[in-house]
Motif scaffolding. Structure first.
Motif, PDB file in Angstrom:
ATOM      1  N   SER A 311      18.602 -28.770  28.069  1.00 38.53           N
ATOM      2  CA  SER A 311      19.509 -28.141  29.029  1.00 38.53           C
ATOM      3  C   SER A 311      20.785 -28.948  29.253  1.00 38.53           C
ATOM      4  N   ASN A 312      20.731 -30.244  28.907  1.00 35.13           N
ATOM      5  CA  ASN A 312      21.888 -31.110  29.126  1.00 35.13           C
ATOM      6  C   ASN A 312      22.054 -32.039  27.917  1.00 35.13           C
ATOM      7  N   LEU A 313      23.010 -31.693  27.052  1.00 31.81           N
ATOM      8  CA  LEU A 313      23.192 -32.450  25.818  1.00 31.81           C
ATOM      9  C   LEU A 313      23.635 -33.898  26.060  1.00 31.81           C
ATOM     10  N   ARG A 314      24.124 -34.175  27.273  1.00 26.92           N
ATOM     11  CA  ARG A 314      24.550 -35.543  27.585  1.00 26.92           C
ATOM     12  C   ARG A 314      23.387 -36.530  27.512  1.00 26.92           C
ATOM     13  N   GLU A 315      22.164 -36.015  27.679  1.00 21.52           N
ATOM     14  CA  GLU A 315      20.990 -36.875  27.608  1.00 21.52           C
ATOM     15  C   GLU A 315      20.838 -37.507  26.222  1.00 21.52           C
ATOM     16  N   LEU A 316      21.457 -36.877  25.209  1.00 25.61           N
ATOM     17  CA  LEU A 316      21.367 -37.417  23.854  1.00 25.61           C
ATOM     18  C   LEU A 316      22.291 -38.616  23.649  1.00 25.61           C
ATOM     19  N   PHE A 317      23.313 -38.727  24.495  1.00 25.28           N
ATOM     20  CA  PHE A 317      24.351 -39.747  24.287  1.00 25.28           C
ATOM     21  C   PHE A 317      24.100 -40.968  25.162  1.00 25.28           C
ATOM     22  N   ILE A 318      23.200 -41.824  24.718  1.00 26.36           N
ATOM     23  CA  ILE A 318      22.938 -43.082  25.419  1.00 26.36           C
ATOM     24  C   ILE A 318      24.049 -44.051  25.023  1.00 26.36           C
ATOM     25  N   PRO A 319      24.825 -44.537  25.997  1.00 22.11           N
ATOM     26  CA  PRO A 319      26.080 -45.251  25.696  1.00 22.11           C
ATOM     27  C   PRO A 319      25.998 -46.350  24.651  1.00 22.11           C
TER      28      PRO A 319
END
Length: 527
Positions: A311-319
């Motif tokens: 639901s939130n693709l930002r979860e894939l982008f671990i800094p």
């Protein structure tokens, strides 16, 4: 200046390795006893001074022994066999490509100093069959027409300047070798140095490796402390793989290993973008360092919250992983793009075909090490038999079971999923050595890739299991030198060392799977 033979140097390396192990054990026992006695692990000033003097002295002595305590060995000697391929072929790559080095060098020598007049057969690097000297000379004009007059004069001079350092039997062996196998990126980096230089400058160019290796050890000291750095110097200068070529005797032979170590150190200091860039460089110039990234990739997979990611693709982008990937990608694009500007893209196809030929089971020499070498070693010691039928049978066994090797490597990576999340990012990179061991059969000199494995255990040396792992790694070098001295058959050395490394890998995987890392190394990384 001492006049030490190779046997003397290698005997001293065994003693140095044993003393290094003794220092590690002494340090462990001292801290353990101090904690038991007072509950305080802070070392006394006298101990710190004595330990520092002993460790620094041993590291300096080990470096001196590595170069036979000879200024000439350190500053003047060159490894002509290696330079003939990596200096000459990279300098004239637009003329020689991957398949014309031996034939054109023989023609150039015939029309110059005739250093190689005893060479009767050479390997055809297009077909990998043998070719007679007469057939090479019959086609001599094909080589000559590739060069302008000035280029041909310089090529003849370079062939002589490096070839003159080759012994007669060494030259005969070289002309039947498998040729130049630098990657396009590696060839590009070499060409930047060789295209504008003369072979009379080769000793100076070779010293670039000294600078790179020194930077790697400085980076280790910065990331993990001076003790780890000094122990790493001892490990490097006593390990079997670093004996050829010596650092400073060849051109960019240790650039990849230095970049790999510096990349790990950058990652340890939370500079993930720089870490990714350095490791990308190592992978571009030697391919297999890419395997060291596998552990970090597995750790990323365990940290992603897959349910939320739907639901939130930002979860894939671990800094920190994104920074590492950005540095890696930037380096790949920069060097690959630059190499394509210098050489046409079809050289990437030629390189791939060349690499494919080198890794065929039928071309596995006695120099190779790895999982498949260990599992197919039947403790043969008869050199005469293994030169004939025994070697053919060995290669056929390896070829039949190669799928098993890849399955074993895949299983190792699956097993890592159970514990990589408990490791720090740099530790997952260090564990890449195990994947490298299972998935490749590299020549023994590429096993300086053991250095990251040493780092993994040196930074955790307060744990007795890591201390035992260090004993096994030092033991590989001790075994290699002893076997080389007592038996002299290279296959016994490389295959026997592969068996010990297999035991090491299984030991490390077992204790990591049981959660045996110390508590301070099981903390999760912050983004």
């Amino acid at each position: 200046m001492l006049n030490l033979s190779k046997a003397d140097v290698e005997g001293i390396k065994i003693i140095i390795a044993l003393l290094g192990m003794a220092l590690l054990l002494g340090e462990y026992l001292y801290y353990r006893r101090r904690i038991k006695a007072s509950g305080n692990s802070e070392p006394g000033k006298t101990y710190q001074s004595v330990f520092a003097i002993l460790l620094i002295s041993l590291a300096v002595f080990s470096v001196g022994n590595y170069y036979s305590f000879s200024w000439r060995v350190a500053s003047h000697n060159i490894e002509a066999y290696d330079l003939f391929h990596y200096y000459i072929n990279s300098k004239y790559f637009d003329k020689l490509s991957y398949d014309r080095l031996y034939e054109c060098a023989l023609v150039a020598d015939e029309r110059h100093k005739k250093k190689f007049k005893h060479i009767g057969m050479v390997r055809n690097l297009k077909t990998y069959d043998m070719k007679s000297r007469k057939s090479v000379m019959d086609d001599a004009d094909k080589c000559r027409k590739l060069f302008s007059k000035s280029e041909w004069r310089e090529f003849k001079r370079d062939v002589y300047n490096i070839g003159v350092h080759l012994r007669r039997n060494e030259a005969a062996t070289m002309f039947t070798d498998r040729g130049y196998n630098a990657t396009p990126a590696g060839n590009f980096m070499l060409s930047l140095l060789t295209r504008w230089s003369s072979s009379t400058d080769i000793q100076l160019l070779n010293k670039i490796d000294m600078l790179l290796v020194a930077c790697a050890f400085l980076a280790i000291g910065w990331a993990f402390g001076w003790k780890v750095s000094l122990f790493s110097i001892i490990a490097f200068t006593t390990m079997w793989p670093s004996r050829w070529p010596l650092v400073g005797h060849a051109l960019l032979r240790y650039d990849w290993s230095s970049a790999l170590v510096i990349g790990i150190c950058m990652t340890a200091k939370k500079r993930h973008m720089a870490g990714g860039a350095f490791i990308a460089y190592a992978a571009l110039v030697r391919i297999f360092p890419l395997m060291f990234v596998a552990g970090l990739g597995l750790k990323y997979l365990t940290e992603v919250k897959w349910k939320n990611a739907r639901s939130n693709l930002r979860e894939l982008f671990i800094p920190r992983y994104m920074r590492f990937a950005a540095g890696f990608a930037a380096c790949v694009l920069l060097i690959t793009g630059a190499s394509m500007l210098m050489y046409p893209p079809e050289h990437y196809v030629d390189s791939a075909m060349n690499m494919k030929e080198h890794i065929k089971a039928e071309n596995l020499s006695f120099q190779r090490m790895g999982f498949e070498i260990a599992t197919h070693y039947k403790f043969e010691t008869d050199k005469k038999d293994m030169r004939g039928h025994g070697n053919t049978a060995r290669k056929e066994r390896i070829d039949r079971h190669r799928k098993f090797n890849y399955i074993a490597g895949f299983c190792i990576m699956l097993a890592m999923l159970f514990f990589v999340r408990k490791l720090s990012d740099e530790e997952t990179l260090m564990l890449g050595f195990i994947i490298f061991f299972f998935l490749t059969s590299a020549s023994y000199y590429y096993y300086v890739a053991m250095l990251p494995a040493f780092l993994l255990h040196l930074k955790n040396r307060s744990n007795p299991l890591h201390l035992a792992a260090l004993g096994i790694l030092f033991g590989v070098g001790i075994f290699s030198y002893l076997t080389h001295h007592l038996n002299g058959f290279r296959y016994v050395v490389t295959a026997g060392s592969s068996v010990i490394l297999l035991l090491y890998c299984l030991f490390v995987m077992t204790f990591l799977l049981h959660g045996s890392l110390s508590g301070r190394n099981t903390k999760r990384e912050s983004a």
